[in-house]
Scaffold this motif. Structure first.
Motif, PDB file in Angstrom:
ATOM      1  N   GLY A 155      -0.842  -3.359   3.092  1.00 57.91           N
ATOM      2  CA  GLY A 155       0.178  -2.312   3.195  1.00 57.91           C
ATOM      3  C   GLY A 155       0.406  -1.590   1.880  1.00 57.91           C
ATOM      4  O   GLY A 155       1.538  -1.345   1.472  1.00 57.91           O
ATOM      5  N   THR A 156      -0.703  -1.250   1.207  1.00 58.93           N
ATOM      6  CA  THR A 156      -0.578  -0.615  -0.119  1.00 58.93           C
ATOM      7  C   THR A 156      -1.123   0.820  -0.126  1.00 58.93           C
ATOM      8  O   THR A 156      -1.545   1.311  -1.165  1.00 58.93           O
ATOM      9  CB  THR A 156      -1.321  -1.456  -1.186  1.00 58.93           C
ATOM     10  N   ARG A 157      -1.133   1.467   1.034  1.00 54.52           N
ATOM     11  CA  ARG A 157      -1.591   2.853   1.072  1.00 54.52           C
ATOM     12  C   ARG A 157      -0.649   3.747   0.273  1.00 54.52           C
ATOM     13  O   ARG A 157       0.574   3.623   0.376  1.00 54.52           O
ATOM     14  CB  ARG A 157      -1.666   3.341   2.529  1.00 54.52           C
ATOM     15  N   MET A 158      -1.215   4.653  -0.531  1.00 54.43           N
ATOM     16  CA  MET A 158      -0.382   5.607  -1.271  1.00 54.43           C
ATOM     17  C   MET A 158       0.322   6.512  -0.260  1.00 54.43           C
ATOM     18  O   MET A 158      -0.234   6.799   0.800  1.00 54.43           O
ATOM     19  CB  MET A 158      -1.238   6.434  -2.228  1.00 54.43           C
ATOM     20  N   GLU A 159       1.510   6.951  -0.610  1.00 52.68           N
ATOM     21  CA  GLU A 159       2.288   7.766   0.337  1.00 52.68           C
ATOM     22  C   GLU A 159       2.656   9.113  -0.286  1.00 52.68           C
ATOM     23  O   GLU A 159       3.182   9.166  -1.388  1.00 52.68           O
ATOM     24  CB  GLU A 159       3.543   7.012   0.772  1.00 52.68           C
ATOM     25  N   LEU A 193     -10.581   4.716   2.469  1.00 54.70           N
ATOM     26  CA  LEU A 193      -9.938   4.942   3.769  1.00 54.70           C
ATOM     27  C   LEU A 193      -8.648   4.136   3.933  1.00 54.70           C
ATOM     28  O   LEU A 193      -7.765   4.540   4.688  1.00 54.70           O
ATOM     29  CB  LEU A 193     -10.905   4.619   4.905  1.00 54.70           C
ATOM     30  N   CYS A 194      -8.537   3.003   3.244  1.00 53.05           N
ATOM     31  CA  CYS A 194      -7.378   2.122   3.446  1.00 53.05           C
ATOM     32  C   CYS A 194      -6.268   2.296   2.416  1.00 53.05           C
ATOM     33  O   CYS A 194      -5.153   1.821   2.640  1.00 53.05           O
ATOM     34  CB  CYS A 194      -7.807   0.654   3.423  1.00 53.05           C
ATOM     35  N   THR A 195      -6.559   2.942   1.278  1.00 53.68           N
ATOM     36  CA  THR A 195      -5.536   2.991   0.217  1.00 53.68           C
ATOM     37  C   THR A 195      -5.091   4.402  -0.164  1.00 53.68           C
ATOM     38  O   THR A 195      -4.026   4.584  -0.715  1.00 53.68           O
ATOM     39  CB  THR A 195      -6.024   2.270  -1.055  1.00 53.68           C
ATOM     40  N   LYS A 196      -5.897   5.425   0.131  1.00 53.86           N
ATOM     41  CA  LYS A 196      -5.502   6.799  -0.212  1.00 53.86           C
ATOM     42  C   LYS A 196      -4.463   7.307   0.794  1.00 53.86           C
ATOM     43  O   LYS A 196      -4.441   6.875   1.954  1.00 53.86           O
ATOM     44  CB  LYS A 196      -6.722   7.730  -0.185  1.00 53.86           C
ATOM     45  N   SER A 197      -3.648   8.243   0.359  1.00 56.69           N
ATOM     46  CA  SER A 197      -2.606   8.774   1.246  1.00 56.69           C
ATOM     47  C   SER A 197      -3.229   9.610   2.367  1.00 56.69           C
ATOM     48  O   SER A 197      -4.345  10.115   2.227  1.00 56.69           O
ATOM     49  CB  SER A 197      -1.623   9.646   0.453  1.00 56.69           C
TER      50      SER A 197
END
Length: 296
Positions: A155-159, A193-197
């Motif tokens: 749950g560390t995707r940038m927002e 795909l999993c961490t960029k906003s």
């Protein structure tokens, strides 16, 4: 709100609890009463009904539903009684710990939830099953599919952050990952795909199209296979338009899988107060028939 379930006006949890008690305690369970009440109250109201039920009868409503109902109807009624994070945790637990791992359930939930939803889901999982979600994913899945699920489960995707300057670089990395397919490239692919906003990835996908002349989904489908490929595609589709993704999953569950009850139930319950109305619209636009018609 683009859901299909809203808080009921003139809500009386004590009266609802009484009606449910009567429906469940009778000689034959009055299923219509259960449907009328539980599908026309929002989740927070259902939790208040469960509290009133416990005060009135000294019993747990979920336990009584499980004891009096069976098959898929039981799954729907019981599923409606969980708070959203607990329902996700419940579904993930059964997907991981059932006879066979249900990869599509893991994909649907982890590819589509926000950081906050993932954090709440992990807490609920720990409380309900005394297990760590990431440890269970680690032990029950394998390969790059597992690694991607593990990254999503952090749950560390940038927002809200987007940098046009790095979008072309990220697109180049994705393109190379689709060409070379080494372990290192797969890792870089899933990290982007999993961490960029979401905002960043919209730009990356456009840059990818400019660079390769190909849509990112087509490229992934060509280059990878198995559950790893399905998970990557799900992430891309959810970034672009979550309601469209769920419309597509429902269509597959209803038509390609000969009505896969678990998938249909899970999506309808989980999205009922979020975007189910929008999912219905996307379904009609894309497939020409209403979701209501196809379920019926």
């Amino acid at each position: 709100i683009q859901g299909t379930i809203f808080p009921a006006p003139n809500f009386n949890p004590v009266m609802d609890a009484q009606l449910l008690g009567g429906a469940l305690q009778g000689i034959s369970c009055e299923k219509d009463v259960l449907i009328d009440i539980l599908t026309q109250r929002c989740n927070s109201q259902r939790l208040m009904i469960a509290e009133a039920y416990r005060d009135m009868y000294g019993r747990d409503l979920i336990t009584d539903l499980k004891e009096n109902l069976s098959h898929h109807f039981k799954e729907v009624m019981v599923g409606l009684m969980y708070p959203p994070a607990s329902y996700d945790a419940h579904e993930l637990w059964h997907a991981l710990k059932g006879v066979d791992t249900e990869e599509n359930c893991l994909i649907d939930i982890l590819a589509s939830r926000s950081n906050t939803e993932i954090f709440q889901m992990k807490e609920a999982y720990l409380m309900q099953y005394n297990n760590d979600l990431q440890q269970d994913i680690d032990s029950e899945t394998s390969g790059h599919f597992r690694d991607t699920l593990m990254t999503l489960a952090q749950g560390t995707r940038m927002e809200g952050y987007a940098d046009p300057c790095t979008a072309a670089q990220d697109a180049m990395i994705l393109w190379e990952a689709c060409q070379r397919k080494t372990g290192e490239h797969k890792t870089m692919l899933q990290m982007i795909l999993c961490t960029k906003s979401y905002q960043q990835l919209w730009m990356v996908f456009q840059e990818f199209q400019n660079l390769s002349g190909q849509d990112i989904v087509d490229a992934i489908n060509e280059c990878y296979d198995g559950y790893f490929q399905e998970l990557l595609v799900a992430i891309v589709l959810c970034i672009r338009d979550k309601p469209s993704y769920f419309a597509y999953r429902l269509y597959n569950a209803i038509h390609d899988l000969g009505f896969h009850n678990k998938t249909v139930i899970r999506i309808l319950i989980a999205r009922s107060e979020i975007d189910l109305m929008t999912i219905r619209q996307r379904y009609k636009e894309r497939y020409g028939k209403s979701l209501f018609h196809d379920i019926k």
